[in-house]
Design a protein around this motif. Structure first.
Motif, PDB file in Angstrom:
ATOM      1  N   GLY A 660       0.830  -1.196   0.000  1.00 39.74           N
ATOM      2  CA  GLY A 660       0.000   0.000   0.000  1.00 39.74           C
ATOM      3  C   GLY A 660       0.854   1.231   0.000  1.00 39.74           C
ATOM      4  O   GLY A 660       1.975   1.239  -0.517  1.00 39.74           O
ATOM      5  N   SER A 661       0.357   2.303   0.616  1.00 39.62           N
ATOM      6  CA  SER A 661       0.992   3.617   0.525  1.00 39.62           C
ATOM      7  C   SER A 661       2.407   3.626   1.092  1.00 39.62           C
ATOM      8  O   SER A 661       3.244   4.413   0.652  1.00 39.62           O
ATOM      9  N   ASP A 670      -4.270  -2.229   1.848  1.00 44.92           N
ATOM     10  CA  ASP A 670      -4.751  -3.499   1.306  1.00 44.92           C
ATOM     11  C   ASP A 670      -5.149  -3.326  -0.153  1.00 44.92           C
ATOM     12  O   ASP A 670      -6.000  -4.050  -0.669  1.00 44.92           O
ATOM     13  N   GLY A 671      -4.469  -2.375  -0.822  1.00 51.26           N
ATOM     14  CA  GLY A 671      -4.952  -1.953  -2.138  1.00 51.26           C
ATOM     15  C   GLY A 671      -4.714  -2.922  -3.262  1.00 51.26           C
ATOM     16  O   GLY A 671      -5.581  -3.085  -4.127  1.00 51.26           O
ATOM     17  N   LEU A 686      -5.310 -10.502   0.876  1.00 48.74           N
ATOM     18  CA  LEU A 686      -4.539 -11.622   1.401  1.00 48.74           C
ATOM     19  C   LEU A 686      -3.046 -11.335   1.479  1.00 48.74           C
ATOM     20  O   LEU A 686      -2.323 -12.009   2.214  1.00 48.74           O
ATOM     21  N   GLY A 687      -2.572 -10.351   0.710  1.00 46.82           N
ATOM     22  CA  GLY A 687      -1.143 -10.126   0.631  1.00 46.82           C
ATOM     23  C   GLY A 687      -0.489 -11.142  -0.268  1.00 46.82           C
ATOM     24  O   GLY A 687      -1.054 -12.203  -0.545  1.00 46.82           O
ATOM     25  N   GLY A 688       0.710 -10.840  -0.745  1.00 45.12           N
ATOM     26  CA  GLY A 688       1.412 -11.743  -1.637  1.00 45.12           C
ATOM     27  C   GLY A 688       2.685 -12.261  -1.005  1.00 45.12           C
ATOM     28  O   GLY A 688       3.279 -11.634  -0.126  1.00 45.12           O
ATOM     29  N   THR A 689       3.111 -13.432  -1.472  1.00 47.77           N
ATOM     30  CA  THR A 689       4.370 -13.985  -0.982  1.00 47.77           C
ATOM     31  C   THR A 689       5.574 -13.335  -1.661  1.00 47.77           C
ATOM     32  O   THR A 689       6.703 -13.548  -1.232  1.00 47.77           O
ATOM     33  N   LYS A 770      -7.852  -1.054  -4.512  1.00 45.79           N
ATOM     34  CA  LYS A 770      -8.376   0.080  -3.752  1.00 45.79           C
ATOM     35  C   LYS A 770      -7.406   1.258  -3.857  1.00 45.79           C
ATOM     36  O   LYS A 770      -6.329   1.254  -3.269  1.00 45.79           O
ATOM     37  N   GLU A 771      -7.843   2.229  -4.646  1.00 47.32           N
ATOM     38  CA  GLU A 771      -6.989   3.383  -4.903  1.00 47.32           C
ATOM     39  C   GLU A 771      -7.095   4.393  -3.759  1.00 47.32           C
ATOM     40  O   GLU A 771      -8.144   4.538  -3.116  1.00 47.32           O
TER      41      GLU A 771
END
Length: 782
Positions: A660-661, A670-671, A686-689, A770-771
């Protein structure tokens, strides 16, 4: 008191009063007019048989007679009688003095100055009583002296002038008490700050006024002047600024630069100065031919030539010469040549604007360090200061190394002043190094506010002591809390473990997070420890151990997808890991004042105990330079990370990278990245690995008054987060789809810190990203 001396006629000498004969004589001398009657009287002499001293209570009569200097039975003229009077007055012990000859008796009537009962200060707020007490020379139970009191008032005024309050006035007054005592009171009118209204330059062409003002310690008064003290006029600071300008230009090849004068004009109201620096830049020189010759038998010049690493055609800088000599000296140490002397001989070529440098290697005198004497350190242990020296008693003496040691001592921040000088020892081949320091406060307790566009306002409290118990150790305690987040942390650092250049650190932290952008909360606790040591001149290595505990809990009534539900169902789990971090930083040597490069790579290996096994890798590369006469700053940043779970371990959302920012601008925390999505039911980040982001920034002046502290910028970010070790059919964006963002920034320097305002627009994104078009944060420096 009566002493038998002789006899004479009657004449009276009083303080501030003269008898007619004496006054007439002085008038005759000054005007050149001859007055016969007074001259005849003035020529009259006296012989005293008795001396009567009256009014003395503390001062013995013998002391007064000594000041008078009148010898027994000798003839005393009126002029000598007046000299005796002046001697008694100049002793500073008496408020009034009268000398009256009465026949054969000289009557001396004195009024002693009172003693000081106590000293107090009124009207002072900026400088406390304790500090003023150390400034003044008058003390309690001392004889009061008007001259000394006036001098003390001047010292107090000077102290206020050093703080930029040139309009300060100090008036000494006395209150009489019983037993010939007085209270000495200094009435202080502090006045306002005498500000620097304007700083300008005459004669500069290579660099603008704006750029040069950034170099100076003195600053122009701005809208937030009430919070700053660097915009007050201090004469000593102006002298420091002259030296800073000299260093600035010479480090950029202007070897002939000099400040020809500084004009400081005070406004009629005495509330502001206009400061003008008159400079002469000269021409910019570059390095010409770089050669090395050896006058030391057995020393190969070519080896040292390679070590110097100076390039012809680059901008000349004295710091480059110093760094080259330092590298050569290290090479000499590796070869066991302790007394190798390296002398740079510079040849100027005005036609080509180059400077040829010839390094001459010769055998220097055999001089050793006899001892290092340290004085002034009341709290800091001697060993903390000695650790800044790379030489010890008995080592060969190296003047450059002593200078560098002095800079390291000053850089500690433990001392307000630190002077390091060398003097001849007990033998001609030995020197003694004297270190004189003055302690400064090293602890801080701060209260502040925090603001985040996602978490709102919060409170931050921190305590830090950088010289714990005088051992040079650092201890910190921090609490910060926002609407839904709370963090507690304790840290400890020993910068010189066992007296070596190895730093040992410990850290404890605990945080509670109830994220405003998700349907879960987490509890995290961790313990870390590690060692950091240098590998080369510009690189360092940290090895560490970390034990972390994490618990994930769904919010009451929250509806989430299957992956978050499964992760939240797991018990509290522990992660135990060892790791390392390598960093390479050209800013350490500071060879290029306009550019810098930082490289970092770190890995953590989980599975040394605990519940999970993993390998986490992160990297960052930052390059920065200044262009357009150093008016515009360009910066490029590349960063990325990957976490690989091993064995039967699975990652949780708190382990993966939520981009994110803070990592990529233009999106909420969580964008972007993988998310489990079901219309109307759940939208779980979920986030990335894995993630990779490239950022490009430019910062430039906006043409606004500098005192506003506002500059502008533009940026472009491109990146992505991807990958999961477990998936489901309703998971989106597991691949490395690219996002692109452009934006503009406003940088504002304020009392609460340098703020950064970002307005952004996504050029490329996915449908459910999500901008975040606006973001406010604390500006971070490279």
């Amino acid at each position: 008191m009566t002493n038998t001396f002789g006899a004479g006629a009657a004449t009276t000498v009083r303080r501030n009063k003269f008898s007619f004969p004496l006054a007439a004589a002085i008038f005759a001398i000054v005007s050149g007019v001859s007055i016969s009657a007074p001259e005849m009287t003035l020529a009259q002499s006296y012989v005293f048989s008795n001396v009567s001293i009256e009014g003395n209570r503390r001062i013995p009569a013998g002391t007064i007679l000594t000041y008078a200097g009148i010898a027994q039975g000798e003839s005393v003229s009126a002029a000598e009688l007046n000299e005796a009077y002046q001697n008694i007055v100049n002793s500073g012990l008496f408020e009034t003095v009268e000398l009256t000859p009465r026949g054969g008796t000289l009557v001396i009537v004195v009024t002693e100055f009172p003693t000081i009962n106590r000293i107090s200060f009124e009207g002072n707020r900026r400088i406390k009583d304790d500090a003023l007490t150390e400034i003044v020379q008058s003390t309690s139970r001392q004889v009061f002296s008007p001259t000394r009191a006036e001098a003390d008032a001047a010292l107090i005024s000077e102290a206020y002038s050093q703080q930029g309050r040139l309009a300060a006035r100090v008036t000494p007054r006395i209150i009489r008490r019983s037993d010939n005592r007085v209270d000495l009171i200094f009435e202080v009118f502090e006045g306002g700050n005498t500000e620097v209204e304007r700083i300008s330059f005459v004669g500069n062409t290579a660099y603008s006024d704006r750029r040069l003002r950034q170099v100076l310690q003195s600053k122009q008064a701005g809208l937030l002047r009430a919070f700053f003290r660097s915009d007050t006029f201090v004469a000593d600071r102006i002298e420091f600024d002259k030296q800073v300008l000299q260093d600035f230009y010479q480090s950029r090849g202007f070897v002939d630069f000099r400040v020809t004068g500084v004009n400081a004009e005070l406004a009629r109201e005495r509330d502001g100065y206009t400061v003008t620096f008159n400079v002469q830049e000269g021409q910019q020189f570059k390095f010409g031919e770089i050669t090395t010759v050896s006058e030391y038998e057995g020393v190969e010049a070519s080896v040292y030539q390679d070590v110097a690493k100076l390039k012809s055609g680059s901008i000349y800088s004295p710091s480059d010469i110093e760094s080259a000599i330092a590298r050569m000296e290290r090479q000499a140490n590796r070869e066991g040549r302790d007394f190798l002397r390296i002398e740079p001989r510079i040849t100027r070529n005005d036609r080509t604007l180059t400077l040829d440098v010839e390094f001459v290697l010769s055998r220097g005198p055999r001089v050793f360090v006899e001892r290092i004497d340290i004085a002034g350190n009341t709290t800091t242990l001697d060993r903390v200061i000695r650790q800044q020296f790379k030489v010890a008693e008995g080592d060969p003496f190296n003047p450059r190394e002593i200078r560098e040691s002095a800079e390291r001592i000053r850089a500690l921040g433990y001392f307000s002043t630190a002077e390091v000088n060398a003097r001849e020892g007990t033998r001609p081949d030995q020197v003694i190094v004297d270190v004189d320091v003055e302690e400064a406060p090293t602890g801080s307790l701060s209260f502040g506010g925090t603001y985040s566009t996602t978490d709102g306002f919060g409170l931050a409290i921190s305590f830090r002591e950088n010289n714990f118990l005088g051992r040079g150790q650092s201890v910190g305690v921090t609490f910060s809390g926002a609407t839904d987040d709370r963090t507690y942390a304790v840290s400890f650092t020993e910068p010189h473990l066992l007296g070596r250049d190895v730093a040992l650190n410990f850290g404890l932290s605990y945080s509670e997070t109830e994220s405003s952008y998700s349907d879960y909360s987490s509890l995290n606790g961790s313990f870390t420890t590690g060692l950091t040591f240098p590998l080369t001149e510009k690189s360092r290595l940290n090895v560490n151990y970390k034990l972390a505990a994490n618990d994930l809990t769904l919010d009451s009534g929250a509806t989430v997808g299957s992956l978050l539900t499964a992760e939240a169902a797991e018990d509290l789990r522990y992660a135990s890991s060892i790791g390392y971090k390598y960093s390479y930083d050209t800013r350490i040597s500071g060879l290029n004042p306009n550019a810098g490069l930082l490289l970092e790579f770190a890995q953590d290996f989980g599975g040394v105990g605990g519940d999970v096994e993993f390998i986490r890798s992160t990297g960052r590369a930052v390059a920065q330079t200044k262009v357009w006469n150093e008016e515009i700053t360009l910066r490029a940043t590349l960063k990325g990370g990957a976490i690989s779970m091993l064995g039967d371990s699975n990652s949780q959302v708190t382990d993966r990278y939520l981009i994110g920012s803070s990592i990529m601008r233009g999106f909420t925390p969580d964008g972007i990245g993988p998310r489990q999505y079901s219309a109307g039911n759940y939208d779980d980040a979920l986030g990335g690995t894995m993630y990779a982001v490239a950022q490009f920034d430019a910062e430039f002046p906006l043409g606004l008054p500098e005192e506003l502290g506002i500059t502008g910028g533009v940026f472009y970010d491109i990146g992505s987060a991807w990958g999961l070790d477990q998936s489901a059919g309703d998971v989106l964006y597991e691949d490395a789809s690219v996002r692109q963002v452009v934006g503009v920034s406003i940088f504002w320097t304020t009392p609460i810190g340098p703020l950064r305002f970002n307005w952004s627009k996504a050029l490329e994104k996915e449908e459910f990203d999500k901008e975040q078009t606006f973001d406010l944060s604390i500006r971070t420096e490279f």
